[in-house]
Design a protein around this motif. Sequence first.
Motif, mmCIF file in Angstrom:
data_model
loop_
_atom_site.group_PDB
_atom_site.id
_atom_site.type_symbol
_atom_site.label_atom_id
_atom_site.label_comp_id
_atom_site.label_asym_id
_atom_site.label_seq_id
_atom_site.Cartn_x
_atom_site.Cartn_y
_atom_site.Cartn_z
ATOM 1 N N ASP A 1 0.794 -1.229 0.000
ATOM 2 C CA ASP A 1 0.000 0.000 0.000
ATOM 3 C C ASP A 1 0.827 1.279 0.000
ATOM 4 O OD1 ASP A 1 -2.468 -1.240 -0.053
ATOM 5 O OD2 ASP A 1 -2.668 -1.279 2.127
ATOM 6 N N ILE A 2 2.134 1.159 0.004
ATOM 7 C CA ILE A 2 2.970 2.357 0.112
ATOM 8 C C ILE A 2 2.995 3.112 -1.225
ATOM 9 C CG2 ILE A 2 5.187 1.274 -0.469
ATOM 10 C CD1 ILE A 2 6.200 3.006 2.067
ATOM 11 N N ALA A 3 2.981 4.432 -1.132
ATOM 12 C CA ALA A 3 3.025 5.274 -2.334
ATOM 13 C C ALA A 3 4.349 5.045 -3.073
ATOM 14 C CB ALA A 3 2.872 6.740 -1.956
ATOM 15 N N PRO A 4 4.340 5.116 -4.404
ATOM 16 C CA PRO A 4 5.550 4.826 -5.180
ATOM 17 C C PRO A 4 6.645 5.882 -5.086
ATOM 18 C CG PRO A 4 3.766 5.484 -6.624
ATOM 19 C CD PRO A 4 3.174 5.354 -5.243
ATOM 20 N N ASP A 5 6.347 7.037 -4.468
ATOM 21 C CA ASP A 5 7.378 8.084 -4.361
ATOM 22 C C ASP A 5 7.986 8.160 -2.963
ATOM 23 O OD1 ASP A 5 5.222 9.184 -3.008
ATOM 24 O OD2 ASP A 5 5.426 11.157 -3.915
ATOM 25 N N VAL A 6 7.793 7.113 -2.145
ATOM 26 C CA VAL A 6 8.371 7.047 -0.801
ATOM 27 C C VAL A 6 9.662 6.240 -0.855
ATOM 28 C CG1 VAL A 6 8.035 6.200 1.559
ATOM 29 C CG2 VAL A 6 6.117 7.229 0.321
ATOM 30 N N VAL A 7 10.691 6.713 -0.161
ATOM 31 C CA VAL A 7 11.974 6.017 -0.102
ATOM 32 C C VAL A 7 11.860 4.861 0.889
ATOM 33 C CG1 VAL A 7 14.435 6.210 0.392
ATOM 34 C CG2 VAL A 7 13.211 8.166 -0.613
ATOM 35 N N THR A 8 11.934 3.645 0.350
ATOM 36 C CA THR A 8 11.915 2.434 1.166
ATOM 37 C C THR A 8 13.288 1.770 1.055
ATOM 38 O OG1 THR A 8 11.150 1.074 -0.683
ATOM 39 C CG2 THR A 8 9.449 2.070 0.716
ATOM 40 N N MET A 9 13.472 0.689 1.774
ATOM 41 C CA MET A 9 14.717 -0.057 1.644
ATOM 42 C C MET A 9 14.849 -0.550 0.201
ATOM 43 S SD MET A 9 16.351 0.218 4.390
ATOM 44 C CE MET A 9 17.684 -0.866 3.904
#
Length: 132
Positions: free
Chosen positions: A40-48
């Motif tokens: 569900d995370i937005a595609p413009d969020v910095v994840t691992m």
Amino acid sequence: MSNTRSIVVTDRDLALLRLLRDHAHLESELARADVVDARDIAPDVVTMNSRVVFEDANTGKTAEVTIVFPQNADVTRGKISVLAPVGTALLGLSKGDSIVWPFPDGSSRCLRVVEVTFQPEATTPPLTERER
């Protein structure tokens, strides 16, 4: 440009990041994180394992790095550990977000996310209503 607003972290990343103990800055960031399902995370969020272009507002320079777990860090290939100051600072930010972050030399730098060029979760389909 405050360090008091929450960041966004996936449930999977949080579980793995919690295994990295005794890193005060990372623990502080995780304590204020909004945790979401990885699908569900937005595609413009910095994840691992995201590849991100960021700007150091102090110098005006931009760089593109991938935020990785410490064992996968390789600065020569642009892979920055989440425990490095830049890695911890960028984790959980979205495109356009800025943060003022302390560095080991005693300075503070303002880092801004210019673009997330790759995010692994963006290739995973979101949850359907039935799966929720």
